[in-house]
Structure formats: C-alpha cells, structure tokens
Design a protein around this motif. Structure first.
Motif, PDB file in Angstrom:
ATOM      1  N   GLU A 116      -2.169 -10.988  -6.727  1.00  0.00           N
ATOM      2  CA  GLU A 116      -1.465 -11.070  -5.445  1.00  0.00           C
ATOM      3  C   GLU A 116      -0.304 -10.075  -5.390  1.00  0.00           C
ATOM      4  O   GLU A 116      -0.116  -9.380  -4.391  1.00  0.00           O
ATOM      5  CB  GLU A 116      -0.962 -12.495  -5.202  1.00  0.00           C
ATOM      6  CG  GLU A 116      -0.363 -12.699  -3.838  1.00  0.00           C
ATOM      7  CD  GLU A 116       0.003 -14.149  -3.574  1.00  0.00           C
ATOM      8  OE1 GLU A 116      -0.034 -14.538  -2.387  1.00  0.00           O
ATOM      9  OE2 GLU A 116       0.329 -14.887  -4.528  1.00  0.00           O
ATOM     10  N   SER A 156      -8.772 -18.249  -2.245  1.00  0.00           N
ATOM     11  CA  SER A 156      -7.626 -18.216  -1.337  1.00  0.00           C
ATOM     12  C   SER A 156      -7.126 -16.778  -1.153  1.00  0.00           C
ATOM     13  O   SER A 156      -6.751 -16.377  -0.048  1.00  0.00           O
ATOM     14  CB  SER A 156      -6.498 -19.099  -1.864  1.00  0.00           C
ATOM     15  OG  SER A 156      -6.075 -18.647  -3.152  1.00  0.00           O
ATOM     16  N   LEU A 157      -7.122 -15.985  -2.218  1.00  0.00           N
ATOM     17  CA  LEU A 157      -6.717 -14.584  -2.111  1.00  0.00           C
ATOM     18  C   LEU A 157      -7.780 -13.749  -1.403  1.00  0.00           C
ATOM     19  O   LEU A 157      -7.456 -12.814  -0.666  1.00  0.00           O
ATOM     20  CB  LEU A 157      -6.444 -13.992  -3.488  1.00  0.00           C
ATOM     21  CG  LEU A 157      -5.048 -14.181  -4.047  1.00  0.00           C
ATOM     22  CD1 LEU A 157      -4.932 -13.564  -5.431  1.00  0.00           C
ATOM     23  CD2 LEU A 157      -4.007 -13.595  -3.129  1.00  0.00           C
ATOM     24  N   ARG A 160      -7.137 -14.294   2.149  1.00  0.00           N
ATOM     25  CA  ARG A 160      -5.959 -13.534   2.582  1.00  0.00           C
ATOM     26  C   ARG A 160      -6.306 -12.051   2.775  1.00  0.00           C
ATOM     27  O   ARG A 160      -5.856 -11.418   3.725  1.00  0.00           O
ATOM     28  CB  ARG A 160      -4.837 -13.697   1.560  1.00  0.00           C
ATOM     29  CG  ARG A 160      -3.558 -13.029   2.002  1.00  0.00           C
ATOM     30  CD  ARG A 160      -2.390 -13.359   1.120  1.00  0.00           C
ATOM     31  NE  ARG A 160      -1.229 -12.611   1.572  1.00  0.00           N
ATOM     32  CZ  ARG A 160      -0.141 -12.423   0.875  1.00  0.00           C
ATOM     33  NH1 ARG A 160      -0.034 -12.965  -0.318  1.00  0.00           N
ATOM     34  NH2 ARG A 160       0.852 -11.708   1.355  1.00  0.00           N
ATOM     35  N   ARG A 163      -8.184 -11.743   6.056  1.00  0.00           N
ATOM     36  CA  ARG A 163      -7.256 -11.779   7.199  1.00  0.00           C
ATOM     37  C   ARG A 163      -6.502 -10.459   7.327  1.00  0.00           C
ATOM     38  O   ARG A 163      -6.292  -9.952   8.426  1.00  0.00           O
ATOM     39  CB  ARG A 163      -6.262 -12.935   7.039  1.00  0.00           C
ATOM     40  CG  ARG A 163      -6.807 -14.289   7.407  1.00  0.00           C
ATOM     41  CD  ARG A 163      -5.711 -15.349   7.496  1.00  0.00           C
ATOM     42  NE  ARG A 163      -4.879 -15.422   6.299  1.00  0.00           N
ATOM     43  CZ  ARG A 163      -5.163 -16.139   5.223  1.00  0.00           C
ATOM     44  NH1 ARG A 163      -6.283 -16.853   5.181  1.00  0.00           N
ATOM     45  NH2 ARG A 163      -4.350 -16.166   4.183  1.00  0.00           N
ATOM     46  N   THR A 164      -6.109  -9.897   6.197  1.00  0.00           N
ATOM     47  CA  THR A 164      -5.382  -8.626   6.202  1.00  0.00           C
ATOM     48  C   THR A 164      -6.222  -7.532   6.857  1.00  0.00           C
ATOM     49  O   THR A 164      -5.727  -6.760   7.675  1.00  0.00           O
ATOM     50  CB  THR A 164      -5.000  -8.217   4.765  1.00  0.00           C
ATOM     51  OG1 THR A 164      -4.115  -9.196   4.234  1.00  0.00           O
ATOM     52  CG2 THR A 164      -4.354  -6.858   4.719  1.00  0.00           C
ATOM     53  N   PHE A 170      -0.139  -7.837   6.991  1.00  0.00           N
ATOM     54  CA  PHE A 170       0.018  -8.707   5.833  1.00  0.00           C
ATOM     55  C   PHE A 170       1.505  -8.921   5.594  1.00  0.00           C
ATOM     56  O   PHE A 170       2.353  -8.248   6.188  1.00  0.00           O
ATOM     57  CB  PHE A 170      -0.649  -8.087   4.583  1.00  0.00           C
ATOM     58  CG  PHE A 170       0.103  -6.914   4.028  1.00  0.00           C
ATOM     59  CD1 PHE A 170       0.985  -7.074   2.972  1.00  0.00           C
ATOM     60  CD2 PHE A 170      -0.054  -5.650   4.568  1.00  0.00           C
ATOM     61  CE1 PHE A 170       1.690  -5.994   2.465  1.00  0.00           C
ATOM     62  CE2 PHE A 170       0.641  -4.560   4.063  1.00  0.00           C
ATOM     63  CZ  PHE A 170       1.521  -4.734   3.014  1.00  0.00           C
ATOM     64  N   SER A 178       6.005  -9.193   8.712  1.00  0.00           N
ATOM     65  CA  SER A 178       4.651  -8.634   8.670  1.00  0.00           C
ATOM     66  C   SER A 178       4.712  -7.125   8.522  1.00  0.00           C
ATOM     67  O   SER A 178       5.564  -6.462   9.099  1.00  0.00           O
ATOM     68  CB  SER A 178       3.886  -8.981   9.948  1.00  0.00           C
ATOM     69  OG  SER A 178       3.635 -10.353   9.996  1.00  0.00           O
TER      70      SER A 178
END
Length: 191
Positions: A116, A156-157, A160, A163-164, A170, A178
């Motif tokens: 992350e 979960s990553l 993410r 979504r990014t 992000f 953001s």
C-alpha cells in the motif's frame, strides 16, 4: 513539386566512380507532407525486439500489439519467467504513453502495508518525510505501472487499485486529500 535527384554511379576500369545518370523523383506537397509524417513516427517499437517461435507466443504478441494502443488496464498471465514484464513494457512503448514513465512493483514477499505504501505513498503525518512520500501510482504520472504478481495483493488493495483506475483519483495513506492520476495499470500473474 519538390524534386529529389538520386545520382547513379558506375565504376570504370580503374575503379573510379563515373556519373552514369540520375533518378529524378517529383513529389507534390501532399506527398511530401505524408513523408514527413512517416519520419516522425517511431522507427521501431518494443515488439520488434521480441522473438517468438511457437504459434501460441506469436498469437500472444499479435494480440498484445493490437491492445497496446488502447488505454485500458491489462492483465498478463503466464508462467514465472515467461516475459510478462517485457511484454508489458513493449505495450507501453507502443502506446501513446511511450514518452511517459514505465514503473513496476514486484509484490512477492511484501506485506499488505508495504504494498500500500509503495503504490499510494503516504502523508507527512504517517512518515518520516516532511512532505510525505509519493507512491508509484503518483510517480508514474500519465505513464504505465506494471504490478508483478497482482494475486499476492490482498483483495481490499486490489479493490482500491480498481477504484483508482476507474475514478482516476486516489489518496495517500494517512491523508484525506485526493490526488489525480492518469496511470495505465498493467498487471501480471502466474496463476
């Protein structure tokens, strides 16, 4: 018209060059413009350096060449050491992003927290850096980011990252602001 004159030389008995004639090419302005555009195109892309003997690999390179110019995320599957990163880089160099960064992250052996931080960076509040730390998503800018072994990243990553890419935004770890991104995501897996 523009004239190109190409001399033709022959060798005489004493091996000296003698002008024997010339070829004259007349080009219209339109044709000249097309030739100038051809000179501005890259002479080679990374696919030219890839050698494939098996029909399956030739087909893979042909398909990769076709999707390289698209701006969609990519998933490359293959055995360890099969050249997924090399193929990803060829796609990057054959895309409109070729002049931008190509960065990669090997997730094997990294913890979820390390992954992350490497991907998204962190704010100054959670790091020893006074201005925070930029992650690879930010550093790649409008270029490409290749993630080796995407399956080693927790779901979960992965969500993410998804979504990014879809939202083109992000947040760094420990931050609320953001950050815009235009990175192209390329992932590899041996599963």
């Amino acid at each position: 018209y523009l004239a190109d004159i190409l001399p033709i030389y022959i060798h005489d008995a004493e091996d000296s060059q003698i002008l024997a004639g010339a070829v004259v090419l007349l080009k219209s302005e339109l044709r000249l413009g097309q030739q100038l555009n051809a000179f501005n195109q890259p002479k080679s892309n990374r696919f030219d350096t890839l050698l494939a003997q098996s029909p399956a690999m030739r087909r893979t390179i042909k398909e990769a060449r076709a999707v390289a110019v698209e701006d969609n995320p990519m998933l490359l599957r293959g055995e360890a050491g099969s050249g997924k990163q090399t193929l990803a880089k060829a796609c990057h160099l054959s895309s409109p992003r070729a002049t931008e960064e190509f960065l990669s992250l090997d997730c094997a052996g990294l913890s979820a927290e390390q992954i992350e931080l490497e991907l998204f960076g962190c704010s100054a509040a959670v790091s020893e850096y006074p201005k925070g730390k930029s992650g690879l998503v930010e550093l790649a800018g409008a270029g490409s980011l290749f993630i080796k072994e995407i399956t080693d990243i927790p779901l979960s990553l992965q969500a993410r990252l998804c979504r990014t890419v879809t939202q083109k935004m992000f947040t760094r770890v420990g931050d609320t602001k953001s950050v815009p991104t235009h990175v192209r995501l390329m992932c590899g897996t041996s599963l």
